[in-house]
Design a protein around this motif. Structure first.
Motif, mmCIF file in Angstrom:
data_model
loop_
_atom_site.group_PDB
_atom_site.id
_atom_site.type_symbol
_atom_site.label_atom_id
_atom_site.label_comp_id
_atom_site.label_asym_id
_atom_site.label_seq_id
_atom_site.Cartn_x
_atom_site.Cartn_y
_atom_site.Cartn_z
ATOM 1 N N LEU A 158 0.794 -1.329 -0.010
ATOM 2 C CA LEU A 158 0.119 -0.075 0.137
ATOM 3 C C LEU A 158 0.963 1.306 0.202
ATOM 4 C CD1 LEU A 158 -2.728 -0.683 2.518
ATOM 5 C CD2 LEU A 158 -2.943 -0.698 0.070
ATOM 6 N N LEU A 159 0.646 2.143 -1.071
ATOM 7 C CA LEU A 159 1.404 3.233 -1.123
ATOM 8 C C LEU A 159 0.611 4.624 -0.783
ATOM 9 C CD1 LEU A 159 3.605 2.248 -4.071
ATOM 10 C CD2 LEU A 159 4.481 2.237 -1.660
ATOM 11 N N HIS A 160 0.910 5.498 -0.141
ATOM 12 C CA HIS A 160 0.248 6.619 0.132
ATOM 13 C C HIS A 160 0.965 7.715 -0.575
ATOM 14 C CE1 HIS A 160 3.251 8.734 2.638
ATOM 15 N NE2 HIS A 160 3.643 7.500 3.184
ATOM 16 N N GLY A 161 -0.026 9.137 -0.554
ATOM 17 C CA GLY A 161 1.072 10.335 -1.048
ATOM 18 C C GLY A 161 0.807 11.379 -0.304
ATOM 19 N N TRP A 162 0.986 12.514 -0.654
ATOM 20 C CA TRP A 162 1.002 13.784 -0.021
ATOM 21 C C TRP A 162 -0.404 14.421 0.037
ATOM 22 C CZ3 TRP A 162 -0.031 19.041 -0.639
ATOM 23 C CH2 TRP A 162 0.700 19.734 0.349
ATOM 24 N N PRO A 163 -0.900 15.110 0.807
ATOM 25 C CA PRO A 163 -0.002 15.583 2.186
ATOM 26 C C PRO A 163 -0.747 14.359 3.039
ATOM 27 C CG PRO A 163 -1.978 16.555 2.060
ATOM 28 C CD PRO A 163 -2.148 15.989 0.741
ATOM 29 N N GLY A 233 -2.346 2.127 -4.838
ATOM 30 C CA GLY A 233 -1.825 3.233 -4.514
ATOM 31 C C GLY A 233 -2.540 4.538 -5.197
ATOM 32 N N GLY A 234 -2.624 5.635 -4.520
ATOM 33 C CA GLY A 234 -3.146 6.861 -5.006
ATOM 34 C C GLY A 234 -2.227 7.877 -4.646
ATOM 35 N N ASP A 235 -2.562 9.107 -5.624
ATOM 36 C CA ASP A 235 -1.676 10.525 -5.578
ATOM 37 C C ASP A 235 -0.303 9.941 -5.769
ATOM 38 O OD1 ASP A 235 -1.773 13.081 -4.343
ATOM 39 O OD2 ASP A 235 0.279 12.467 -3.480
ATOM 40 N N TRP A 236 0.876 10.316 -5.015
ATOM 41 C CA TRP A 236 2.248 9.791 -5.265
ATOM 42 C C TRP A 236 2.345 8.420 -5.056
ATOM 43 C CZ3 TRP A 236 5.201 12.730 -7.842
ATOM 44 C CH2 TRP A 236 5.230 14.022 -7.679
ATOM 45 N N HIS A 256 -3.253 -1.721 -8.825
ATOM 46 C CA HIS A 256 -4.724 -0.962 -8.534
ATOM 47 C C HIS A 256 -4.237 0.361 -8.261
ATOM 48 C CE1 HIS A 256 -8.280 -0.114 -6.605
ATOM 49 N NE2 HIS A 256 -8.901 -0.913 -7.364
ATOM 50 N N ALA A 257 -4.884 1.229 -9.086
ATOM 51 C CA ALA A 257 -4.694 2.729 -8.817
ATOM 52 C C ALA A 257 -5.939 3.291 -8.567
ATOM 53 C CB ALA A 257 -3.803 3.372 -9.808
ATOM 54 N N ASN A 258 -5.818 4.417 -7.725
ATOM 55 C CA ASN A 258 -7.023 5.231 -7.670
ATOM 56 C C ASN A 258 -6.841 6.523 -7.832
ATOM 57 O OD1 ASN A 258 -5.720 4.814 -4.450
ATOM 58 N ND2 ASN A 258 -6.978 6.752 -4.220
ATOM 59 N N MET A 259 -5.880 6.949 -8.400
ATOM 60 C CA MET A 259 -5.573 8.151 -9.278
ATOM 61 C C MET A 259 -4.702 7.753 -10.611
ATOM 62 S SD MET A 259 -3.788 11.733 -8.431
ATOM 63 C CE MET A 259 -2.049 11.226 -9.021
ATOM 64 N N CYS A 260 -5.481 7.477 -11.567
ATOM 65 C CA CYS A 260 -5.067 7.244 -12.868
ATOM 66 C C CYS A 260 -4.305 8.298 -13.530
ATOM 67 C CB CYS A 260 -6.104 6.422 -13.561
ATOM 68 S SG CYS A 260 -6.872 4.993 -12.508
ATOM 69 N N THR A 431 -13.199 1.199 -13.454
ATOM 70 C CA THR A 431 -14.526 1.400 -12.341
ATOM 71 C C THR A 431 -14.686 2.785 -12.255
ATOM 72 O OG1 THR A 431 -13.475 1.142 -10.498
ATOM 73 C CG2 THR A 431 -14.559 -0.792 -11.269
ATOM 74 N N TYR A 432 -16.034 3.312 -12.102
ATOM 75 C CA TYR A 432 -16.297 4.924 -11.803
ATOM 76 C C TYR A 432 -17.165 4.718 -10.658
ATOM 77 C CZ TYR A 432 -14.780 5.868 -16.640
ATOM 78 O OH TYR A 432 -14.055 6.287 -17.685
ATOM 79 N N HIS A 433 -16.930 5.485 -9.745
ATOM 80 C CA HIS A 433 -17.505 5.344 -8.369
ATOM 81 C C HIS A 433 -18.081 6.958 -8.175
ATOM 82 C CE1 HIS A 433 -16.313 1.577 -7.118
ATOM 83 N NE2 HIS A 433 -14.929 1.952 -7.528
ATOM 84 N N ARG A 434 -19.400 7.182 -7.982
ATOM 85 C CA ARG A 434 -19.928 8.499 -7.641
ATOM 86 C C ARG A 434 -19.880 8.876 -6.257
ATOM 87 N NH1 ARG A 434 -22.220 10.417 -11.757
ATOM 88 N NH2 ARG A 434 -22.429 9.338 -13.636
ATOM 89 N N GLU A 435 -18.976 8.294 -5.433
ATOM 90 C CA GLU A 435 -18.846 8.623 -3.996
ATOM 91 C C GLU A 435 -17.334 8.776 -3.830
ATOM 92 O OE1 GLU A 435 -19.998 7.363 0.590
ATOM 93 O OE2 GLU A 435 -20.386 6.144 -1.064
ATOM 94 N N GLY A 436 -17.073 9.667 -3.195
ATOM 95 C CA GLY A 436 -15.414 9.657 -2.987
ATOM 96 C C GLY A 436 -14.660 10.509 -3.718
ATOM 97 N N GLY A 437 -13.418 10.883 -3.116
ATOM 98 C CA GLY A 437 -12.687 12.034 -3.733
ATOM 99 C C GLY A 437 -11.128 11.459 -3.720
ATOM 100 N N HIS A 438 -10.157 12.211 -3.361
ATOM 101 C CA HIS A 438 -8.870 11.984 -3.554
ATOM 102 C C HIS A 438 -8.199 11.018 -2.404
ATOM 103 C CE1 HIS A 438 -4.701 12.763 -5.217
ATOM 104 N NE2 HIS A 438 -4.311 12.964 -3.920
#
Length: 461
Positions: A158-163, A233-236, A256-260, A431-438
């Motif tokens: 699992l890889l996080h990002g900033w901030p 991972g998302g972000d960085w 698996h990315a949640n910021m493509c 996939t496309y999710h209508r809930e959630g953000g960064h």
């Protein structure tokens, strides 16, 4: 007629030649590039490293905070808070609303810090470890499933990002490490603090960008004993995961990315096309996920000031924020407002507690504060967009690792499969999710978990 015919034939010929040249240029843009030659044992610690002998020992790591640091923080939060009044009728449009900031600091001082022992125990609930990789002390959380009956255990990085920080994963880790009837798999989670973040040491040398960080975290996984593993991972974390899938595909079971993120020239041409002709490039049910090109540019102008500062002068802004709890909270929490939902900037409280508790948010601030890591965390922006990093041309190298793109409607950057597919040639889950953000892992952990499980079920069936 003869002249007109000649002109017509000449014009058609010119158009054909221009079209052929354009097609040739586009073809060149779409051809995979060579892998850059990077060392996976380069020394990034202080000094020359000529006498460096790497310890392969993995040790338990105590994240306890010295009591005197908490005492000093209490004293700083007790100082008179003299802030400029916000403009009338303003929410977060000009940045963090100073009236609400006073409420946050009040809560931090009188509600959060008195229960710091409880919060610290919460942060300690998972096993923490450290080891030495390429001259850097690397901290990570490592959680193995307690029950594996009838399930196959798969290592997951699992890889996080900033901030953000590893704090983003505290709700999703129990989901990942508990057997679920929806899947034959359960996960062994490794969540490192990225180098320069929290308890992981920052590099002492320049040119330590996402590509080099990818090799460090790959070496961490090898050190733990995993030759092959999944990456999320998302972000960085998404960008570093992309580099992992590019540079070391032999180690990656799936990504698996949640910021493509797509940043190639051809991807920008595609974005321009979908902006002008959304009916052609986008399915009707997905059109509201994507901004027009002009809206994207306007969003960048309005929201990327931090980016330009950190990409050019990370140490200056780091100095302004280091050991400055009020400034640090305002700087970081503003992103948890706008990047969770851009509409929240119209609210006087930034909508911060609509999706998170104040304790969750302050846990993340505390991690940055007690480790004094904001400067070293900011430096990734400068290194990622340096000439040395960009000249690697990693964006041009195609990825054939099984990949997934999970889009959350309020994320700051979204790409279509056509755009992401210019690099990722084996997208098996989209996939496309209508809930959630960064900050999906922290905001909608169940949704992100379900999406990841669906991907893994496809890849490891």
């Amino acid at each position: 007629m003869g002249v007109l015919g000649f002109l017509l034939r000449t014009s058609i010929g010119a158009i054909v030649v221009i079209a052929a040249l354009l097609a040739y240029k586009i073809h060149n843009l779409s051809v995979t590039g060579p892998l850059p030659n990077l060392s996976d044992n380069e020394y990034w610690g202080p000094g020359s490293g000529s006498n460096y002998i790497e310890s392969t020992e993995i040790k338990a790591f105590d994240i306890s905070v010295k009591p005197e640091l908490i005492k000093d923080l209490e004293a700083q939060l007790a100082r008179p808070l003299i802030l400029q009044e916000p403009l009338e009728g303003i929410g977060f449009e000009y940045g963090f609303n100073s009236k609400y900031l006073k409420e946050v600091i009040k809560y931090w001082r009188f509600n959060y810090l008195p229960k710091w022992t409880e919060r610290e125990a919460y942060l300690k609930q998972f096993p923490h470890f450290e080891t030495q990789i390429q001259g850097l002390r690397i901290h990570y959380i490592h959680v193995k499933p307690k029950s594996t009956k009838g399930k196959k255990v798969v290592p997951l990085l699992l890889l996080h990002g900033w901030p953000g920080s590893v704090r983003e994963f505290y709700t999703i880790i129990p989901l990942l490490t508990k057997p679920n009837p929806r899947s034959d798999y359960v996960f062994e989670v490794i969540a490192p603090s990225l180098p320069g973040y929290a308890w992981s040491q920052g590099a002492s040398k320049i040119n330590f960008g996402p590509a080099q960080i990818a090799l460090v975290v790959r070496n961490l996984m090898l050190r733990i004993g995993h030759e092959k593993f999944l990456v999320q991972g998302g972000d960085w974390g998404s960008i570093i995961g992309t580099n992992l899938a590019t540079l070391t595909p032999q180690n990656i079971l799936g990504f698996h990315a949640n910021m493509c993120f797509s940043n190639s020239l051809l991807a920008h041409i595609y974005k321009l096309g979908r902006s002008w002709f959304p009916n052609i490039f986008l399915k009707e049910e997905h059109r509201d996920f994507f901004k027009t090109y002009s809206e994207d540019l306007l969003f960048l102008v309005e929201e990327s000031g931090y980016f330009h500062i950190q990409a050019t002068k990370p140490d200056t802004i780091g100095t302004a924020l280091a050991h400055n709890p009020v400034g640090l909270a305002a700087y970081i929490l503003e992103k948890f407002s706008t990047w969770t939902n851009p509409e929240y900037k119209m609210l006087k409280d930034g909508g911060l507690t609509k999706r998170y508790t104040m304790d969750e948010l302050l846990d993340n601030i505390m991690i940055y504060y007690v480790t004094n890591s904001i400067t070293t965390a900011n430096r990734i922006y400068s290194e990622a967009f340096s000439f040395a990093q960009l000249s690697l041309n990693i964006e041009k190298v195609h990825v054939y690792v099984p990949s997934a793109c999970a889009r959350f409607v309020h994320d700051v950057s979204l790409s279509t499969d056509n755009e992401w597919g210019l690099k990722f040639k084996n997208i098996v889950h989209s996939t496309y999710h209508r809930e959630g953000g960064h900050f999906a892992a922290m905001e909608v952990p169940q949704l992100l978990y379900d999406d990841l499980v669906d991907f893994v079920n496809k890849v490891l069936h």
